[in-house]
Design a protein around this motif. Structure first.
Motif, PDB file in Angstrom:
ATOM      1  N   GLN A 256      -0.908   4.341   0.184  1.00  0.00           N
ATOM      2  CA  GLN A 256      -1.289   2.964   0.503  1.00  0.00           C
ATOM      3  C   GLN A 256      -2.728   2.902   1.009  1.00  0.00           C
ATOM      4  O   GLN A 256      -3.524   2.069   0.590  1.00  0.00           O
TER       5      GLN A 256
ATOM      6  N   HIS B 278       1.129  -4.228  -7.111  1.00  0.00           N
ATOM      7  CA  HIS B 278       0.241  -3.430  -7.957  1.00  0.00           C
ATOM      8  C   HIS B 278       1.003  -2.261  -8.567  1.00  0.00           C
ATOM      9  O   HIS B 278       0.867  -1.953  -9.767  1.00  0.00           O
ATOM     10  N   LEU B 279       1.837  -1.576  -7.746  1.00  0.00           N
ATOM     11  CA  LEU B 279       2.582  -0.421  -8.244  1.00  0.00           C
ATOM     12  C   LEU B 279       3.527  -0.817  -9.379  1.00  0.00           C
ATOM     13  O   LEU B 279       3.752  -0.029 -10.302  1.00  0.00           O
TER      14      LEU B 279
ATOM     15  N   TRP C  47      -5.202   3.689  -1.809  1.00  0.00           N
ATOM     16  CA  TRP C  47      -5.282   2.586  -2.758  1.00  0.00           C
ATOM     17  C   TRP C  47      -6.069   1.419  -2.171  1.00  0.00           C
ATOM     18  O   TRP C  47      -6.848   0.769  -2.862  1.00  0.00           O
ATOM     19  N   ASN C  48      -5.885   1.146  -0.869  1.00  0.00           N
ATOM     20  CA  ASN C  48      -6.672   0.087  -0.231  1.00  0.00           C
ATOM     21  C   ASN C  48      -8.164   0.349  -0.393  1.00  0.00           C
ATOM     22  O   ASN C  48      -8.938  -0.549  -0.664  1.00  0.00           O
TER      23      ASN C  48
ATOM     24  N   GLU D 166      -4.539   5.195  -9.619  1.00  0.00           N
ATOM     25  CA  GLU D 166      -3.671   4.036  -9.841  1.00  0.00           C
ATOM     26  C   GLU D 166      -2.667   3.868  -8.706  1.00  0.00           C
ATOM     27  O   GLU D 166      -2.257   2.755  -8.397  1.00  0.00           O
ATOM     28  N   THR D 167      -2.242   4.960  -8.108  1.00  0.00           N
ATOM     29  CA  THR D 167      -1.247   4.852  -7.031  1.00  0.00           C
ATOM     30  C   THR D 167      -1.837   5.224  -5.668  1.00  0.00           C
ATOM     31  O   THR D 167      -1.248   4.928  -4.643  1.00  0.00           O
TER      32      THR D 167
ATOM     33  N   ASP E  84       1.361  -6.419  -1.367  1.00  0.00           N
ATOM     34  CA  ASP E  84       0.299  -6.411  -2.359  1.00  0.00           C
ATOM     35  C   ASP E  84       0.266  -5.086  -3.113  1.00  0.00           C
ATOM     36  O   ASP E  84       0.121  -5.031  -4.337  1.00  0.00           O
ATOM     37  N   TYR E  85       0.400  -4.006  -2.362  1.00  0.00           N
ATOM     38  CA  TYR E  85       0.374  -2.674  -2.967  1.00  0.00           C
ATOM     39  C   TYR E  85       1.571  -2.496  -3.883  1.00  0.00           C
ATOM     40  O   TYR E  85       1.456  -1.946  -4.980  1.00  0.00           O
TER      41      TYR E  85
ATOM     42  N   SER F 145       2.417  -2.144   1.489  1.00  0.00           N
ATOM     43  CA  SER F 145       2.356  -3.595   1.674  1.00  0.00           C
ATOM     44  C   SER F 145       2.898  -4.280   0.424  1.00  0.00           C
ATOM     45  O   SER F 145       3.049  -3.656  -0.635  1.00  0.00           O
TER      46      SER F 145
END
Lengths: 265, 796
Positions: free
Chosen positions: B781, A251-252, B784-785, B656-657, A247-248, A245
């Protein structure tokens, strides 16, 4: 593939002549992007102008404090060049992470930057390093050359001939790969050199590779991973898809920026 | 012979005979075959998930260079060509048969998934056929799509087939609901759980291909096809689609580059090229490209399940209730209806003693590619549900997850074990495989590794799965009573040639399994013929009498057993011949690995002596025994076989990822007697790779309009070497009690046991985030969520 004519000029001048005469002709070097597009019938050029016969487009050399990379230099050659490894190890490492062995033995820096795929690696390095792109007719700064997703400053018939990169004081790269395509989902190249402190981001932006100016300011004041750790870019300017996404990805970018600074040493 | 030859029989890790041609580019795959006068077919496929076809204008296309013919559904219908048949009929709870809409080879009136075949162009070259296909003008009235099962079952949903109201194929159940309700009423604790089993695209390395070759002189048809079971294709296509008698139809499956189930089915393209070849009177070749494979090969899995586990105060299971929705896709593929019923619900007891189980399965049509068996076929879905549920339940009742499993295992002396869902396990020892896996995986030392990883900022987790599966399919009468429209025996012919070499004809079909080696090992072991002199013939209906093919880990258990029975007959006849030659009575003749001996004497004859005598019958009891030394046996298994074992996965998450890295994987599997340990190891590693793929990487994703978003390798994440970790493979053997080899099959266990082990490890790694479940695939993903959204709980 659809049918096309094939030309293999021996000089830059001949290549430019062929390309300028026919707007539906396409230049090809490694073909790692163009050939799959042709096979999928997503592209229908009238002719392919194969640049690989033009000897003057090859070679890596150091001229004073500048590394000069011929447009036809393959990723494998960038990754293993003694001159590049000594002067800009982050660029050599970046090249070693592009695609796979087969892609690295065919793909070229000139072809990659002329295409300016938002998920490609090199544009972020050239932006951050303050590189200059030389074409058959002029020199263009990286800031002016890269103009958004799949868009560059190249005019019709114009081809990249070499890339000039000032040797930086420090440079580092880190990226998160798309799990399926292994292209960059978010990659950050940081550099400190004659062009100042620069941070360039590939893979994540909604409009292609961009410079993260807030991070540049923070790093210029304090070159450390901590300086960028607290900076999160606006998700509204990021791509979103099934792999990540917006948002992700925002962040990355922060995570990769931190890691790039650490990698720069 | 001065030097003892290396042992080549049962238990030897003989290197594969077939690898020389595969590794040097000399395999002969369907696309490598070129028939004289060959033409090429290109399929025009629907770009819409659901649409009515208003018109098809072929005029421009027909005029294009090289085009010989273009056919649509109307052309097939005009010649009474049948629809693609379904090979398994399931009945509803009320006894009525499932909805079985027609599956036309080329669309008639409507298209029902992106990729649905609309027309076929036959031209001199593939490029010309493709160019002409692009010139076909189809007018579609696009209809709303039911892309998901929820959309398909909703009130007012688009109706995909007139024959299936509400898009329901069947509503089936197994088990006694009243007994289950009573057990639940007495439960100390009921643990509820919901999960999805993600849809997968099989992606065998070789795309599908088919060559239809009609010989106008003889009126014979030959189909070359990438199939796991050529005789099945001949039967289905000849009898139900093209109405060609078997005597006029030959099906050849040459080297096949992987199938994993996706090449079991009779596909429309096979019927089309066979039929059309007679129309144009020339051979027609069709080869899929990868993009086409994504929307035309049957997909796998795609279940949505709610389950409840009832427990007593001591952590013993009292009962299990399961409700599953299973996606059939747009049309019924050959085995599709049986996968979420008789290959799934009957495995819901797992390795546990469960007094009662009740399962309901609703099969649903959607505007997506048809779904059918894919490596494991129903058993990965059952195992995943169970092994996730066991971890969730253990956490909820505060029991150690390993101890909870042990408490409920079928005891070592509990076999044969009759489950409440039809199957009876013949043998097994779940404690032995568990203990071996715990030891190898270093389960006891994990906490130290977790702490060390945490100090580096990484989250480590370890996960276990204890499983059993049912394969070696299958007893014909049993599956017949459950709705199968075929028997599932296998055929083996042993032909001993006059000078002692052996040809084996088998109805199994190797598409990566190594049969040319392992079946030869059976002959080497029993008849003493060196492997170099044993030829395995498969894949050609003109050469092999019959066969049901290779899938469901059946080739050794059923095909190998047929060979053993045929070798029994060879030895029996050989003994009679030997008795005559050695002037002894047949009771006094013993046979061991190539030598006939009169008991207690030095009088011997070799198998070659016997075979020569059989074909040159001069000194020969010709009044009593016919010449020749060739025997055939049909073997119908008495039960499924039940491999089982324990898989343990260790993962490390980068918080972190969100990326989950595999650290290592331990598999201890009971596959019965091991014929070739090296091949077993390869099979398990391959299956585990696919299981890790399902757990962490792969997912076939449709959007709300029925477009396949993950339609290529750019978006569908296939596992690569660096996604995996070393896989340690060990076996623990309890013999199958009902086939002559004692084998259980090993082809699918890797893909069955591994996904829950991996997800259990991921959930374990996220223990500080209060995570109960993570759906597959556990992408960066998704992780991380969870990490970003979840509250990090205090460590102590």
């Amino acid at each position: 593939m659809y049918e096309f004519s094939y030309h293999k000029p021996a000089s830059v001048a001949d290549a430019v002549k062929l390309l300028s005469a026919d707007p539906e002709a396409r230049p090809v070097s490694g073909g790692m992007t163009l050939l799959p597009a042709l096979k999928l019938r997503l592209s229908k050029p009238t002719s392919l102008v194969d640049l690989s016969g033009i000897a003057e487009l090859r070679g890596v050399k150091r001229e004073g404090n500048t590394i000069v990379i011929g447009a036809l230099t393959k990723h494998y050659e960038v990754a293993t060049s003694a001159a590049i490894k000594a002067a800009i190890p982050a660029l050599a490492w970046m090249a070693s992470t592009i695609g796979d062995t087969q892609v690295r033995n065919r793909g070229t820096m000139g072809g990659s930057i002329a295409n300016n795929d938002p998920s490609a690696d090199y544009p972020a390095a050239l932006l951050a390093l303050g590189a200059t792109i030389q074409t058959d007719r002029r020199k263009i700064s990286a800031d002016d050359f890269f103009q958004g997703m799949f868009a560059t400053a190249l005019e019709a018939g114009e081809i990249v001939t070499a890339i000039h990169i000032p040797v930086p004081e420090k440079a580092g790269y880190a990226k998160m790969k798309n799990p399926a395509s292994r292209y960059s989902m978010a990659g950050v190249f940081v550099a400190k050199g004659s062009a100042g402190v620069r941070v360039a981001v590939n893979g994540a932006g909604a409009n292609g590779t961009f410079r993260a100016t807030a991070m540049e300011k923070a790093l210029a004041a304090n070159w450390s991973a901590d300086a960028v750790a607290g900076i999160k870019l606006d998700a509204g300017m990021m791509n979103g898809d099934i792999h990540g996404s917006a948002d992700y990805r925002a962040h990355l970018v922060t995570v990769m920026a931190k890691r790039a600074v650490v990698n720069a040493g | 012979m001065n030097v003892a030859a290396p042992f080549e029989g049962i238990g030897a890790s003989v290197r594969r005979k077939e690898d020389l041609r595969f590794l040097s580019g000399r395999g002969q795959y369907t696309d490598d075959i070129n028939r004289p006068g060959q033409t090429h077919a290109y399929m025009l496929r629907s770009p819409h998930a659901h649409a009515a076809i208003r018109s098809i204008d072929l005029a421009a296309a027909r005029a294009m260079p090289g085009v010989l013919a273009i056919f649509t559904g109307a052309d097939l219908a005009a010649e009474n060509i049948g629809g693609i048949p379904c090979g398994w009929q399931i009945h509803n709870k009320d006894g009525s048969p499932m909805a079985e809409p027609m599956h036309p080879a080329l669309a008639i009136g409507k298209v029902r998934h992106v990729g649905d075949q609309v027309a076929v162009v036959i031209a001199e070259t593939r490029a010309q056929a493709r160019d002409a296909a692009e010139a076909i003008v189809v007018e579609y009235d696009v209809l709303p799509a039911a892309a998901t099962m929820a959309q398909a079952l909703a009130a007012g949903a688009p109706q995909i087939h007139d024959a299936a109201p509400g898009n329901l194929c069947y509503d089936w159940h197994i088990g006694d609901r009243a007994v289950l309700d009573a057990a639940f009423a007495k439960a100390h604790k009921v643990v509820a759980f919901e999960t999805t089993n993600n849809r997968l695209v099989p992606n065998a390395m070789e795309p599908r291909a088919a060559i239809g070759d009609f010989d106008p002189q003889s009126g014979d048809y030959t189909l070359y096809t990438t199939s796991q079971n050529p005789h099945v294709i001949r039967l289905l296509m000849g009898a139900f689609v093209l109405h060609i008698p078997e005597s006029k139809l030959r099906v050849v499956a040459p080297d096949v580059g992987g199938g994993f189930g996706s090449k079991i089915y009779h596909y429309a393209e096979e019927a089309i090229v066979t039929w059309a070849s007679a129309k144009v009177k020339r051979p027609i070749k069709w080869t899929a490209d990868r993009t086409e494979s994504f929307v035309s090969d049957a997909h796998g899995r795609d279940h949505v399940t709610k389950a409840e586990l009832a427990l007593d105060a001591g952590g013993k299971i009292l009962g299990l209730k399961v409700h599953t929705h299973a996606n059939m896709g747009a049309y019924l593929s050959t085995f599709a209806p049986c996968v979420p019923t008789y290959l799934y619900a009957t495995l819901l007891s797992g390795v546990y003693s469960m007094p009662v189980i009740y399962a309901e399965v609703k099969a649903v049509f959607t505007n997506t590619v048809p779904v059918d068996a894919y490596r494991g076929a129903g058993r990965p879905e059952a195992t995943y549900l169970l092994e996730r549920l066991m971890d969730v339940a253990a956490a909820e009742i505060g029991l150690d997850k390993v101890e909870f499993r042990r408490r409920n295992f079928v005891p070592v002396d509990g076999f044969p074990y009759q489950t409440p869902v039809a199957l009876q396990y013949d043998s097994g020892n779940y404690f032995a495989t568990l203990d071996a896996a715990l030891e190898t995986a270093g389960w006891a030392g994990f906490e130290a590794r977790r702490k060390a990883a945490a100090a580096q900022g990484k989250l480590r987790g370890i996960g276990i799965s204890t499983y059993v599966e049912a394969c070696g399919i299958a007893p014909s009468a049993v599956v017949g009573s459950l709705g199968a429209r075929a028997g599932l025996y296998e055929v083996g012919t042993i032909r001993v040639h006059p000078t002692g070499s052996v040809t084996v004809l088998t109805g199994a079909h190797s598409h990566g399994q190594g049969h040319e080696t392992t079946f030869a090992q059976l002959v080497a072991d029993r008849l003493g013929v060196p492997i170099a002199n044993v030829d395995i013939v498969h894949g050609d209906t003109a050469k092999v009498p019959f066969g049901m093919g290779t899938y469901g880990s059946r080739s050794l258990a059923v095909g190998g057993s047929a060979m053993v029975k045929a070798m029994d007959k060879i030895v029996a006849k050989g003994k009679r011949i030997a008795a005559h030659l050695m002037e002894a009575s047949v009771e006094d003749v013993e046979f061991e690995r190539g030598t006939f001996r009169v008991t207690g004497t030095d009088k011997t004859k070799t198998l070659t002596d016997i075979s020569l005598a059989a074909y040159v019958p001069h000194n020969y009891p010709i009044e009593e025994i016919e010449p020749g030394l060739e025997e055939t046996a049909f073997y119908d298994p008495k039960n499924f076989t039940y491999p089982g074992g324990c898989h343990i996965a260790e993962v490390e998450i980068d918080p972190e990822t969100g990326k989950v890295a595999m650290v290592n994987f331990t598999a201890v599997d009971d596959v019965g007697r091991v014929i070739n340990p090296m091949i077993v190891e390869g099979q398990v590693q391959g299956g585990v790779a696919q299981g890790i793929g399902q757990a962490l990487l792969e997912s076939a994703i449709y959007d709300a309009h029925g477009q396949l978003i993950s339609g290529s390798m750019m978006d569908y994440t296939m596992p690569r070497a660096d996604d995996l970790a070393p896989v340690s493979v060990a076996t623990h053997t309890t013999l199958c009690t009902h086939n002559p080899l004692g084998v259980k099959g090993c082809g699918e266990v890797g893909a069955i046991g591994s996904p829950p082990a991996v997800i259990n490890a991921v959930v374990d790694a996220l223990r500080d985030y209060g995570v109960r479940h993570v759906e597959m695939p556990a992408t960066p993903q998704k992780i991380w969520n969870i990490i970003n959204g979840g509250r990090r709980m205090a460590a102590e």
